[in-house]
Structure formats: C-alpha cells, structure tokens
Design an enzyme around this catalytic site. Structure first.
Site, PDB file in Angstrom:
ATOM      1  N   LYS A  74       0.862  -1.184   0.000  1.00 19.74           N
ATOM      2  CA  LYS A  74       0.000   0.000   0.000  1.00 19.74           C
ATOM      3  C   LYS A  74       0.893   1.227   0.000  1.00 19.74           C
ATOM      4  O   LYS A  74       2.001   1.188   0.561  1.00 19.74           O
ATOM      5  CB  LYS A  74      -0.881  -0.046   1.255  1.00 19.74           C
ATOM      6  N   SER A 149      -9.673   2.023   3.288  1.00 14.18           N
ATOM      7  CA  SER A 149      -8.777   2.796   2.451  1.00 14.18           C
ATOM      8  C   SER A 149      -7.792   1.948   1.647  1.00 14.18           C
ATOM      9  O   SER A 149      -7.195   2.465   0.707  1.00 14.18           O
ATOM     10  CB  SER A 149      -7.981   3.766   3.326  1.00 14.18           C
ATOM     11  N   SER A 173      -9.651  -0.666   7.314  1.00  8.10           N
ATOM     12  CA  SER A 173      -9.161  -0.481   5.946  1.00  8.10           C
ATOM     13  C   SER A 173      -8.555  -1.709   5.286  1.00  8.10           C
ATOM     14  O   SER A 173      -8.282  -1.683   4.094  1.00  8.10           O
ATOM     15  CB  SER A 173      -8.149   0.651   5.897  1.00  8.10           C
TER      16      SER A 173
HETATM   17  N1  GLN Z   1     -12.651   4.177   7.108  1.00 11.08           N
HETATM   18  C1  GLN Z   1     -11.925   4.415   8.311  1.00 11.08           C
HETATM   19  C2  GLN Z   1     -11.402   5.818   8.301  1.00 11.08           C
HETATM   20  O1  GLN Z   1     -11.616   6.486   7.360  1.00 11.08           O
HETATM   21  C3  GLN Z   1     -10.812   3.428   8.443  1.00 11.08           C
HETATM   22  C4  GLN Z   1      -9.566   3.808   7.761  1.00 11.08           C
HETATM   23  C5  GLN Z   1      -8.443   2.865   8.014  1.00 11.08           C
HETATM   24  O2  GLN Z   1      -8.610   1.790   8.573  1.00 11.08           O
HETATM   25  N2  GLN Z   1      -7.258   3.294   7.610  1.00 11.08           N
HETATM   26  O3  GLN Z   1     -10.804   6.273   9.216  1.00 11.08           O
END
Ligand code: GLN
Length: 464
Positions: A74, A149, A173
């Site tokens: 990532k 994400s 994410s």
């Molecule tokens: N959707 C969650 C956020 O926006 C989780 C993001 C993540 O796990 N990096 O914070």
C-alpha cells in the site's frame, strides 16, 4: 494460482517464477488502466528477482520460505528507494530512504514486490475515492467502489496482480475492502506487526496486515511480518507460534446491529444456521455500545491524526508551495495545497477535540469509552473464543454514492472500528455464494490469530 500451488509447480519443473510474474504483469497491463489499483509497477525488479529464484531452483539450492511470492505494498508502507506518497499531493516526489520492517522481513523471506497500491489519502476513507491519484474501481462490479482505504491493495489481489497485498487497518481499511472484493483480510492484534515504516494515521490504532484470496498465503505472509521489532516500541515480544491446522473452539458469540442491508442479512442468517446445524454454540449478544463506536473512533483517530500530520510542513518532505513569501505562508500554503479535503476535515476535527476548552469533553471521554470497550470485550472473550460479526452492514456501494455525505461514510465503519478501538485481532472471511460479495469477521483474544485461522477454515468448510 495460490503461492503454495505455484511453488509446488515450480519445484516440479512445470513452470517458473518468472512465468508467474510475467503473467501477473500481463494482468496488470490489461486491467490496471481502468482499475487504477496500482500507482506504480516494478516490472524489471520483479522479473529480475523471479529469475534469481529460478536460478536457485535450477541449481537445486534451497529456497527461502516465500521465494517467488508476489505482493504489492500500500502507498503508506515504505519500500527503500521507491516513491511513497500516502496517495497525497503533500508527499509528491518523496522517495523513502528505508523499508518498513514488515517489508524488510518479506524481502529476506524471498517475496517479490510487484507494485505500489493506490489508497485513500493518508488511509482516511472507506471507498478509495479520497486518493489524490484518482479513485480505485471495484475489480468486478462495474461502477462500484472496492472499499477503502486499502482499496488498491484489495483490487490488486482480486484482479490477480499478486498473491498477497499489504494494507493498513486503522478502523477497517484491510477488512472492509477485502470484504467488498471477496477476499480474506487480517487486522492483526495491535502490536503484533511492527509499524516501523508505516506512515502514521492514528498510531494507537494502525496495524499493517495482509489481504489475499488464499487463506494459507495470507497466513504465510502474516507469520513472516509478525514479531518483535526494536524499532517499534509498541511491538510485542510475544513469540509468533507457527500456525498448525487444529480443531477450532465451537462456542462463539454473535454481535450484529439492527438494520443490516437485506443482502448482508440474508447471507448472515444463512451462516448462523449452518453453524448451528454443524453443532456450534452460537449465542447472540445484546451489545450495549453500538452507538458509541463511531464517535469514539473518530474523536480519537482525528486527534492522533492532527498530531501525526503536523510533520508535513512543506519543509521536510514532498510538496512545497511556490507562492510563499515567509515562513507562515510556507506552512499554510503548502498544507492547504498539499492536503485533500478529507484530510483537512480530520485535521480540523482533531485539533478541535484536543483544544484546551474541549479536551476533557471529547478526547478524555473518548479515552474512557475506549477503556470500557476493551474491558467489556476481554470479559466477553473469557466466555467465548470468537466474536462473529458482519464486516460491513452493506455490500459494496456505488462510486459517488457517499462522497457528498461524510457522516454516512463514517457510519459505514461501524462494524470494523470496534477491533481497532480494543486492539483485538480480526480476520475478514469472504462468504462463498452467489450475489454481491459479503464477508464476516472473526474477532479473537489478544494474539490469538491462530484461533481465527482455524475457525475461518472450519466456517468455510460448512459451504462445501
Ligand atoms: N474508514 C476508516 C477511516 O476512514 C478506516 C480507515 C483505516 O482503517 N485506515 O478512518
């Protein structure tokens, strides 16, 4: 083909690592242009590494444990000598001088990195529509999001660009995009995998983890990455026990909120029925804290983010505004121009909850709720080995469906943020079946990843 199958086939002389990499590069060339899952492809490096392992095979030399396993990282996990941007303009042009510990261990084990995966900017998002480099598309549902994400990682794994994709999970994410794309995804116990070399979003929540279509491949990568790292003071000294398939515990607690999407509800009820028929003890828990999860998560993570992202000042890394005439303008313009809208929203929210007049009302309170949740969960896990939950209350949604309403986007994280608030390990498991991809997650005791693996195995076997 899974890595396990590839390795066996290479050792029998039926194929080569180079051919495997080549066929993934062909997949990437034909599908990445519309998926936008990878921001960069390491074509030559990957082929060269594969050839080296093929030479070792031909010379009958012993191979490292993951020789020829192909992965993507990532865009927030550092690989030495390569760009790293967290999908943000503010890190435009930044090249990491070092590798994350997780990646360093994979390289030593022989894994081959084939590319850098798109993601939401600074890992903030649930649909991968917040990247400065454009949205990622769902790998097989036209017009849908892959989740976020780590949407680029999940799309890459689902599209056959790699065996395993690395993601990071601060509030879901890894698990939510894995669920949306029909894959396995592991958020390890907090402290199980070193965060050294992971661009920080909310440090007390962040964990690196693997996404894969194959559970054995996911486990192999997890085991290599896990374990103590002196460069991350929060990494645990607990030894990593190699996974051995074993009978799983059969007394599970079930946690599900009201209002699951009909498509998810149907598959969920069907799963519970299968488990009961197979003799599992499945007890529905009346979980008292649903309404606190999302607010607590967003107060604490934005607070940590506002502090972590203070380092992007236009001086040290990446983007610098050309219009600045003094130091204040240099900071203000570089940050205004370098960060995207969602990141700015969170820096503002985090700065607010940490400000002198509101600190106790928001930050301190949220910390207390976090502690209550942890204690409640530990108690629950002393009675049940597994907490079973849906991973997302909805199947994948359409591109653009939630971008105008951040609150709706935040609420979609309800089921995943829980395990990050408490630190427990959580494994997303795709449910076999027709229709939209639907996944469930197994949450287990601290450092009991192996229990999650054998339970997932037992659960999936109920469908064959
Ligand atoms: N959707 C969650 C956020 O926006 C989780 C993001 C993540 O796990 N990096 O914070």
């Amino acid at each position: 083909m899974t890595y396990g199958a590839l390795r066996a086939s290479v050792l029998k002389g039926e194929t080569s690592f180079e051919q495997a990499v080549q066929s993934m590069l062909t997949q990437i060339a034909s599908h990445n242009p519309h998926l936008n899952a990878l921001l960069e492809v390491y074509e030559e490096e990957a082929l060269e590494a594969a050839r080296q392992y093929d030479i070792q095979v031909s010379q009958k030399k012993s191979l490292p444990p993951l020789a020829g396993l192909v992965y993507v990282h990532k865009d927030n996990i550092a690989l030495a000598g390569h760009r790293l941007s967290a999908a943000s303009r503010i890190l435009e042009g930044y090249v990491s001088p070092f590798s994350a510990t997780a990646i360093e261990r994979l390289q030593v084990a022989g894994a081959i990195c084939i590319g850098r995966a798109n993601c939401d900017e600074f890992a903030m998002g649930s649909s991968n529509e917040n990247s400065a480099y454009g949205a990622v598309r769902h790998p097989f549902l036209l017009g849908y999001v892959p989740g976020g994400s780590s949407g680029g990682s999940a799309a890459a794994a689902a599209a056959g660009f790699c065996h395993v994709a690395l993601g990071s999970d601060t509030g879901g994410s890894i698990r939510q995009p894995a669920a949306f794309c029909g894959l396995y995804g592991l958020k390890p116990t907090y402290g199980r995998i070193s965060r050294y070399g992971l661009i920080a979003y909310a440090s007390s929540f962040d964990q690196i983890g693997p996404i894969s279509a194959s559970l054995p491949d996911l486990i192999a990568v997890y085991e290599v990455m896990a374990g103590l790292d002196p460069r991350d003071a929060t990494s645990s000294a607990r030894p990593v026990e190699p996974y051995q398939p074993a009978p799983c515990p059969r007394r599970w607690a079930v946690l599900a909120p009201e209002g699951l999407h009909p498509e998810v509800a149907h598959r969920w009820e069907d799963l519970l029925l299968r488990l009961r028929q197979a003799g599992f003890t499945i007890e529905k828990i009346d979980f008292p804290y649903w309404e606190y999860l999302v607010p607590t998560y967003y107060i604490l993570t934005t607070a940590e983010a506002s502090s972590n992202l203070a380092r992007y000042d236009g001086v040290r890394y990446g983007y610098r505004s050309r219009q600045a005439n003094n130091l204040y303008q240099l900071y203000a313009l570089s940050r205004s121009q370098g960060f995207g809208q969602e990141v700015k929203r969170r820096i503002l929210l985090g700065t607010f909850v940490l400000s002198a007049g509101y600190y106790d009302a928001y930050y301190t309170r949220a910390q207390k709720v976090r502690r209550i949740l942890y204690e409640y969960t530990e108690k629950l896990l002393s009675q049940y080995a597994i907490l079973l939950m849906p991973t997302s209350a909805t199947p994948p949604f359409r591109l653009g469906e939630k971008t105008t309403d951040p609150i709706q986007m935040y609420l979609s994280d309800l089921l995943t943020v829980y395990a990050n608030l408490t630190g427990h390990p959580a494994l997303q498991v795709p449910l076999p079946g027709e229709g939209m991809p639907v996944g469930v997650q197994l949450v287990g005791k601290m450092f009991a990843e192996n229990t999650l693996f054998c339970s997932a195995d037992a659960m999936v076997r109920l469908y064959s």
